[in-house]
Write a protein that holds these residues in place. Structure first.
Motif, mmCIF file in Angstrom:
data_model
loop_
_atom_site.group_PDB
_atom_site.id
_atom_site.type_symbol
_atom_site.label_atom_id
_atom_site.label_comp_id
_atom_site.label_asym_id
_atom_site.label_seq_id
_atom_site.Cartn_x
_atom_site.Cartn_y
_atom_site.Cartn_z
ATOM 1 N N SER A 153 0.951 -1.153 0.043
ATOM 2 C CA SER A 153 -0.064 0.019 -0.191
ATOM 3 C C SER A 153 0.952 1.409 0.098
ATOM 4 N N SER A 155 1.501 4.659 1.595
ATOM 5 C CA SER A 155 1.480 5.240 2.874
ATOM 6 C C SER A 155 0.337 6.214 2.854
ATOM 7 N N ASP A 156 -0.516 6.254 4.022
ATOM 8 C CA ASP A 156 -1.452 7.415 4.489
ATOM 9 C C ASP A 156 -0.875 8.622 4.289
ATOM 10 N N ASP A 157 0.319 9.041 4.339
ATOM 11 C CA ASP A 157 0.964 10.131 4.391
ATOM 12 C C ASP A 157 0.999 10.991 3.035
ATOM 13 N N THR A 215 -2.647 11.638 1.842
ATOM 14 C CA THR A 215 -3.417 12.556 2.719
ATOM 15 C C THR A 215 -2.712 13.997 2.048
ATOM 16 N N SER A 247 -6.657 10.737 7.282
ATOM 17 C CA SER A 247 -6.612 9.484 7.163
ATOM 18 C C SER A 247 -8.040 8.588 7.371
ATOM 19 N N VAL A 266 -8.878 8.340 3.566
ATOM 20 C CA VAL A 266 -8.211 7.423 2.952
ATOM 21 C C VAL A 266 -8.711 6.069 3.289
ATOM 22 N N LYS A 267 -9.079 5.776 4.667
ATOM 23 C CA LYS A 267 -9.402 4.358 5.055
ATOM 24 C C LYS A 267 -10.861 4.203 4.335
ATOM 25 N N ARG A 277 -10.258 3.344 0.659
ATOM 26 C CA ARG A 277 -9.656 2.259 0.313
ATOM 27 C C ARG A 277 -10.963 1.101 0.367
#
Length: 215
Positions: A187, A189-191, A194, A201, A204-205, A208
């Motif tokens: 994956s 990264s969330d960073d 975002t 975050s 993003v979740k 996904r």
């Protein structure tokens, strides 16, 4: 001597630019079971090639569009039709439910020509200068999608639509923009996500969870 060197350089440049890219044999029906791959597939033994290798009926039936996007792409590429090996062409059928969309994506190895067989479609693509080019395409109309540029189609009508695409590659490849970024393995990264999309975050979740195929 200077003139000779200059002519040599020019010949080298033009031979590189205009080198013959064509296949060196009439046919090379892919042996999809072979582990040998060199920008394509190994050829099936000529004695095993039959007329059946050169016909394909995989685009006859409509695709099932009862999915999240309301569309389905049915490819006719070298992995589905071995006779396309080394020929530099392929096709695809796209079926759209009312309101269905073939979401933003790109083909890194091919230019695409798409024609509407039934219904009408909103078609669009984005240049690298961030210009959005779009149009409503009716039955029989054709749109050109330049190689590698992000593009989409959407059926805004209340009846189904069907389109046929042609590519100048036996395996054009497809990168779905949203799926590539939010469902890659491993994956992203969330960073990164975002920051890129200026979201949190939690968003993003949520994205996904909606895009990840259900097992």
């Amino acid at each position: 001597m200077t003139i000779i060197v200059a002519l040599f350089v020019l010949c080298a440049m033009f031979s590189g630019t205009y080198a013959d890219p064509d296949t060196l044999q009439d046919i090379c029906v892919a042996d999809l079971t072979s582990d040998m791959k060199a920008n394509g597939y190994a050829c099936k033994n000529a004695e095993n090639v039959t007329a059946a290798d050169f016909v394909f009926d995989g685009l006859v039936k409509a695709g099932m569009t009862n999915n999240t996007m309301g569309s389905l792409v049915t490819p006719a590429n070298v992995q589905k039709w071995a006779a396309l090996n080394t020929q530099g062409v392929s096709m695809a059928r796209i079926d759209y439910a009312p309101g269905g969309m073939n979401p933003p994506h790109s083909h890194p190895r091919a230019t695409e020509l798409l024609t509407v067989l039934e219904g009408e479609l909103e078609v669009g693509f984005f240049t690298t200068g961030n210009v959005f080019i779009n149009h409503t395409l009716t039955k029989g109309g054709i749109v050109l999608y330049p190689r590698g540029l992000i593009h989409f189609q959407k059926n805004n009508a209340d009846v189904p639509a069907v389109a046929l695409s042609a590519f100048n590659s036996q395996l054009p490849g497809t990168q779905n923009t949203a799926f590539t970024l939010f469902t890659s393995s491993p994956s992203v990264s969330d960073d990164v996500l975002t920051k890129a999309f200026q979201i949190g975050s939690k968003e993003v979740k949520m994205i996904r969870s909606k895009l990840t195929p259900k097992k």
